[in-house]
Design a protein around this motif. Structure first.
Motif, PDB file in Angstrom:
ATOM      1  N   MET A  79      35.988 -35.355 -18.885  1.00 37.50           N
ATOM      2  CA  MET A  79      34.494 -35.165 -19.067  1.00 37.50           C
ATOM      3  C   MET A  79      33.551 -35.186 -18.004  1.00 37.50           C
ATOM      4  O   MET A  79      33.091 -34.302 -17.430  1.00 37.50           O
ATOM      5  CB  MET A  79      33.904 -36.006 -20.013  1.00 37.50           C
ATOM      6  N   ASN A  99      45.092 -32.970 -29.907  1.00 41.24           N
ATOM      7  CA  ASN A  99      43.552 -32.779 -29.698  1.00 41.24           C
ATOM      8  C   ASN A  99      43.099 -33.934 -29.188  1.00 41.24           C
ATOM      9  O   ASN A  99      41.899 -34.203 -29.650  1.00 41.24           O
ATOM     10  CB  ASN A  99      43.162 -32.496 -31.179  1.00 41.24           C
ATOM     11  N   ASP A 100      43.721 -34.837 -28.320  1.00 45.94           N
ATOM     12  CA  ASP A 100      43.150 -35.699 -27.640  1.00 45.94           C
ATOM     13  C   ASP A 100      42.425 -35.657 -26.421  1.00 45.94           C
ATOM     14  O   ASP A 100      41.875 -36.362 -25.606  1.00 45.94           O
ATOM     15  CB  ASP A 100      44.115 -36.988 -27.496  1.00 45.94           C
ATOM     16  N   MET A 101      42.692 -34.347 -25.813  1.00 47.74           N
ATOM     17  CA  MET A 101      42.285 -34.159 -24.654  1.00 47.74           C
ATOM     18  C   MET A 101      41.710 -32.702 -24.570  1.00 47.74           C
ATOM     19  O   MET A 101      42.365 -31.769 -25.457  1.00 47.74           O
ATOM     20  CB  MET A 101      43.327 -33.996 -23.537  1.00 47.74           C
ATOM     21  N   MET A 102      40.735 -32.233 -23.885  1.00 46.89           N
ATOM     22  CA  MET A 102      40.237 -30.915 -23.818  1.00 46.89           C
ATOM     23  C   MET A 102      41.486 -29.643 -23.313  1.00 46.89           C
ATOM     24  O   MET A 102      41.933 -30.342 -22.492  1.00 46.89           O
ATOM     25  CB  MET A 102      39.096 -30.651 -22.807  1.00 46.89           C
ATOM     26  N   ILE A 136      33.871 -23.612 -21.066  1.00 46.88           N
ATOM     27  CA  ILE A 136      32.722 -24.425 -20.863  1.00 46.88           C
ATOM     28  C   ILE A 136      32.127 -24.139 -19.494  1.00 46.88           C
ATOM     29  O   ILE A 136      30.899 -24.133 -19.214  1.00 46.88           O
ATOM     30  CB  ILE A 136      33.069 -26.061 -21.003  1.00 46.88           C
ATOM     31  N   ASN A 193      38.100 -35.066 -33.888  1.00 48.30           N
ATOM     32  CA  ASN A 193      39.120 -35.505 -32.729  1.00 48.30           C
ATOM     33  C   ASN A 193      38.381 -35.475 -31.451  1.00 48.30           C
ATOM     34  O   ASN A 193      37.237 -35.105 -31.162  1.00 48.30           O
ATOM     35  CB  ASN A 193      40.040 -34.633 -32.808  1.00 48.30           C
ATOM     36  N   ALA A 194      39.084 -36.373 -30.788  1.00 55.15           N
ATOM     37  CA  ALA A 194      38.522 -36.831 -29.286  1.00 55.15           C
ATOM     38  C   ALA A 194      38.340 -35.486 -28.559  1.00 55.15           C
ATOM     39  O   ALA A 194      37.182 -35.155 -27.755  1.00 55.15           O
ATOM     40  CB  ALA A 194      39.654 -37.443 -28.495  1.00 55.15           C
ATOM     41  N   LYS A 195      39.037 -34.450 -28.609  1.00 54.61           N
ATOM     42  CA  LYS A 195      38.908 -33.207 -28.020  1.00 54.61           C
ATOM     43  C   LYS A 195      37.727 -32.368 -28.354  1.00 54.61           C
ATOM     44  O   LYS A 195      36.697 -31.908 -27.460  1.00 54.61           O
ATOM     45  CB  LYS A 195      40.026 -32.284 -28.134  1.00 54.61           C
ATOM     46  N   ALA A 248      34.608 -34.318 -27.084  1.00 54.92           N
ATOM     47  CA  ALA A 248      34.273 -34.352 -25.699  1.00 54.92           C
ATOM     48  C   ALA A 248      33.697 -33.004 -25.098  1.00 54.92           C
ATOM     49  O   ALA A 248      32.839 -33.051 -24.537  1.00 54.92           O
ATOM     50  CB  ALA A 248      35.545 -34.485 -25.034  1.00 54.92           C
ATOM     51  N   CYS A 249      34.211 -32.004 -25.830  1.00 56.24           N
ATOM     52  CA  CYS A 249      33.645 -30.547 -25.841  1.00 56.24           C
ATOM     53  C   CYS A 249      32.125 -30.722 -25.947  1.00 56.24           C
ATOM     54  O   CYS A 249      31.331 -29.958 -25.173  1.00 56.24           O
ATOM     55  CB  CYS A 249      34.454 -29.472 -26.419  1.00 56.24           C
ATOM     56  N   ARG A 301      30.165 -32.949 -26.417  1.00 57.21           N
ATOM     57  CA  ARG A 301      29.021 -33.873 -25.588  1.00 57.21           C
ATOM     58  C   ARG A 301      29.147 -33.102 -24.206  1.00 57.21           C
ATOM     59  O   ARG A 301      27.695 -33.295 -23.678  1.00 57.21           O
ATOM     60  CB  ARG A 301      29.788 -35.281 -25.625  1.00 57.21           C
ATOM     61  N   LEU A 302      30.006 -32.517 -23.853  1.00 58.50           N
ATOM     62  CA  LEU A 302      29.898 -31.947 -22.446  1.00 58.50           C
ATOM     63  C   LEU A 302      28.972 -30.862 -22.372  1.00 58.50           C
ATOM     64  O   LEU A 302      28.349 -30.627 -21.596  1.00 58.50           O
ATOM     65  CB  LEU A 302      31.467 -31.394 -22.081  1.00 58.50           C
ATOM     66  N   ARG A 303      29.009 -29.996 -23.400  1.00 52.66           N
ATOM     67  CA  ARG A 303      28.444 -28.709 -23.446  1.00 52.66           C
ATOM     68  C   ARG A 303      26.731 -29.081 -23.478  1.00 52.66           C
ATOM     69  O   ARG A 303      26.244 -28.528 -22.806  1.00 52.66           O
ATOM     70  CB  ARG A 303      28.555 -28.125 -24.748  1.00 52.66           C
ATOM     71  N   VAL A 324      25.705 -32.077 -22.567  1.00 55.57           N
ATOM     72  CA  VAL A 324      25.161 -32.603 -21.282  1.00 55.57           C
ATOM     73  C   VAL A 324      25.011 -31.590 -19.822  1.00 55.57           C
ATOM     74  O   VAL A 324      24.116 -31.631 -19.210  1.00 55.57           O
ATOM     75  CB  VAL A 324      25.844 -33.604 -20.803  1.00 55.57           C
ATOM     76  N   LEU A 325      25.831 -30.456 -19.992  1.00 55.18           N
ATOM     77  CA  LEU A 325      25.854 -29.623 -18.933  1.00 55.18           C
ATOM     78  C   LEU A 325      24.433 -28.670 -19.122  1.00 55.18           C
ATOM     79  O   LEU A 325      23.983 -28.314 -18.204  1.00 55.18           O
ATOM     80  CB  LEU A 325      27.129 -28.813 -19.094  1.00 55.18           C
TER      81      LEU A 325
END
Ligand SMILES: Nc1ncnc2c1ncn2[C@@H]1O[C@H](COP(=O)(O)OP(=O)(O)OP(=O)(O)O)[C@@H](O)[C@H]1O
Ligand SMILES: [Mg+2]
Lengths: 291, 187
Positions: free
Chosen positions: A167, A204-207, A215, B24-26, B29-30, B32-34, B36-37
């Motif tokens: 992130m 699914n633990d990482m983008m 994005i 899931n974590a991914k 992350a996506c 939250r990132l969207r 914040v961006l």
């Protein structure tokens, strides 16, 4: 483009034949520190030189120089970029030739000086001069968005934005992209995604690569896997592209070929699943969700 | 109608309160990132966001009684467009007469302001003719003091005492620097 040439058709001719060189200046930048700018620089530079291009790398990370170490050239440096701008030597004298590849040179950063020792204007004129003799000028940018970044970008017309699928790195890359877009001299930029871990993406633990590309809505130039070989190669002062069996090495080689203009499909990091090869379908469904 | 509200509600919950489902974590992350961006890209500081929130509360309170604390204001990506998502837990719909009274009071206030502004403008003009220019800035200020558009009442009034969430979506076009990639590096 050499605006010194009066006749545009003449300059076109020369570009095609590559007689009078007008090298491409590419800055490698990231915003966030430690994501792999210098590693990328060393490897792309080496790969381009192996492909027969004349390449010079400029380390602009004054006070924190590293590119010399990654290339194993730390013992050969006599003059640095600061010596050039302070006129203690000629530009050519400060270029250190690579051990293996005569096509490859390094203009090292000074380790004892800070960012203020070189100005944007000075970097610009160094790049201009190097364009005459080299196909590619790769500029290694320091982390951050302050003066060091501004300096590194000053002479460049293309950029590679390095990020990892984390992130904070992606957020910083977005910031850098915003800054690059506001710079008129930068005609294009592309994204290099480093330290990709297919296992974490699969679970699914990482983008995923597509997530990050989506994005940032940026065009991709390369996907480099996480590879412990990069650490050992750094320790040896030998860029990993020299090791043809290494996956990260192949990935960097592919980046170099894409820079030259070849259409190289993206490496399949997740064997047999046909992911990430769709350069143009950025906004399509996120592949990472499939599995 | 209820279905639409419920649908919206779930969508928002799905987007902003992932922790309720097991995400899931991914995806976390996506998302939250969207968000914040979006904020990074709009140049809206937290202070400005807060101010926008307050102003929206003030505006919307004229029409519905809502849970001011629970009002959520967030950016969301809709394709290549940015959307501002506003979620307001409504406590009670206001009586029509109540709303009209408020609006009448507001209109009266506006009319008064306009009159004042007009009067001031007259003075300005007279001053201007006597002093020759130099009053440009002030005139601009008066122009800005124009009345705000009348807000539209949201369709479908929720029945009394029922807590419903109204969704408003304000689509903003991307800020000046379009995120489209420029020319390719190669070629
Ligand atoms: N794909 C990779 N796999 C494993 N390790 C990597 C990879 N890429 C980079 N690294 C490691 O990450 C560390 C940081 O890399 P590097 O110095 O290239 O980053 P940088 O962006 O130049 O950092 P800085 O901002 O400090 O200049 C190094 O130890 C490097 O070996
Ligand atoms: Mg570095």
């Amino acid at each position: 483009m050499s605006n010194a040439t009066a006749n545009p058709s003449v300059s076109d001719e020369k570009d095609k034949k590559g007689e009078t060189m007008s090298g491409r200046v590419i800055v490698i930048t990231s915003g966030k520190g430690g994501v792999g700018k210098t590693t990328t620089n060393a490897n792309i530079g080496t790969a381009l030189a192996r492909a027969g291009k004349k390449v010079v790398m400029i380390d602009t990370d004054l006070g924190l120089r590293n590119l010399d170490l990654l290339l194993g050239l730390e013992n050969r440096i006599v003059y640095t970029i600061v010596d050039v701008v302070e006129e203690r030597c000629k530009l050519k004298q400060a270029l250190v030739k690579d051990k293996k590849n005569p096509n490859l040179c390094l203009l090292a950063a000074a380790q004892t000086r800070d960012k203020t020792a070189v100005t944007e204007e000075q970097l610009k004129s160094i790049c201009e001069e190097l364009k005459k003799d080299f196909d590619f000028i790769l500029v290694d940018c320091p982390a951050g968005i302050e003066q060091g970044f501004q300096n590194a970008v000053a002479g460049a017309s293309e950029a590679i934005v390095v990020t990892t699928p984390e992130m904070s790195a992606v957020r910083d890359a977005d910031r850098i992209i915003g800054l690059l877009e506001s710079k008129e001299e930068i005609k294009s930029y592309r994204l290099l995604l480093n330290r990709v871990r297919p296992n974490l993406i699969k679970s699914n633990d990482m983008m995923s690569v597509d997530d990050v590309v989506d994005i940032l809505s940026a065009q991709l130039i390369g996907i480099i896997p996480e590879d412990t070989g990069i650490i050992t190669s750094t320790n040896k002062g030998e860029p990993i592209v020299n090791d043809e069996k290494s996956l990260a090495g192949q990935a960097y080689n592919n980046v170099a070929r894409r820079i030259i203009g070849e259409d190289v499909p993206f490496l399949n990091l997740e064997e047999g699943k046909g992911i990430v090869a769709r350069v143009k379908k950025f906004f399509s469904n996120l592949v990472g969700k499939e599995k | 109608m209820k279905d639409i509200f419920a649908d919206f509600y779930n969508k928002v919950l799905g987007f902003f309160r992932q922790s309720e489902k097991k995400e899931n974590a991914k995806d976390v992350a996506c998302n939250r990132l969207r968000v914040v961006l979006m904020q990074d890209r709009t140049n809206l500081t937290p202070e400005l966001m807060e101010r926008m929130r307050k102003e929206l509360i003030e505006l919307l309170s004229r029409y519905v009684e809502m849970d001011k604390e629970a009002l959520e204001l967030n950016f969301e990506q809709e394709g290549d467009q940015m959307a501002l998502m506003l979620s307001i837990p409504v406590l009670r719909a206001r009586e029509e007469s109540e709303i009209e009274k408020e609006l009448a009071a507001l209109d009266a206030e506006k009319a008064k302001k306009e009159e004042e502004a007009a009067a001031e403008e007259d003075v300005e003009k007279r001053e201007e003719t006597s002093q020759d220019g130099e009053t440009q800035e002030e005139i601009i200020e008066i122009v800005e003091a124009e009345p705000v558009d009348k807000a539209e009442t949201s369709e479908g009034k929720p029945s009394d005492e029922e807590k419903v969430v109204i969704e408003e979506e304000i689509v903003i076009s991307e800020p000046e620097n379009e995120k489209e990639p420029k020319i390719e590096i190669t070629d």
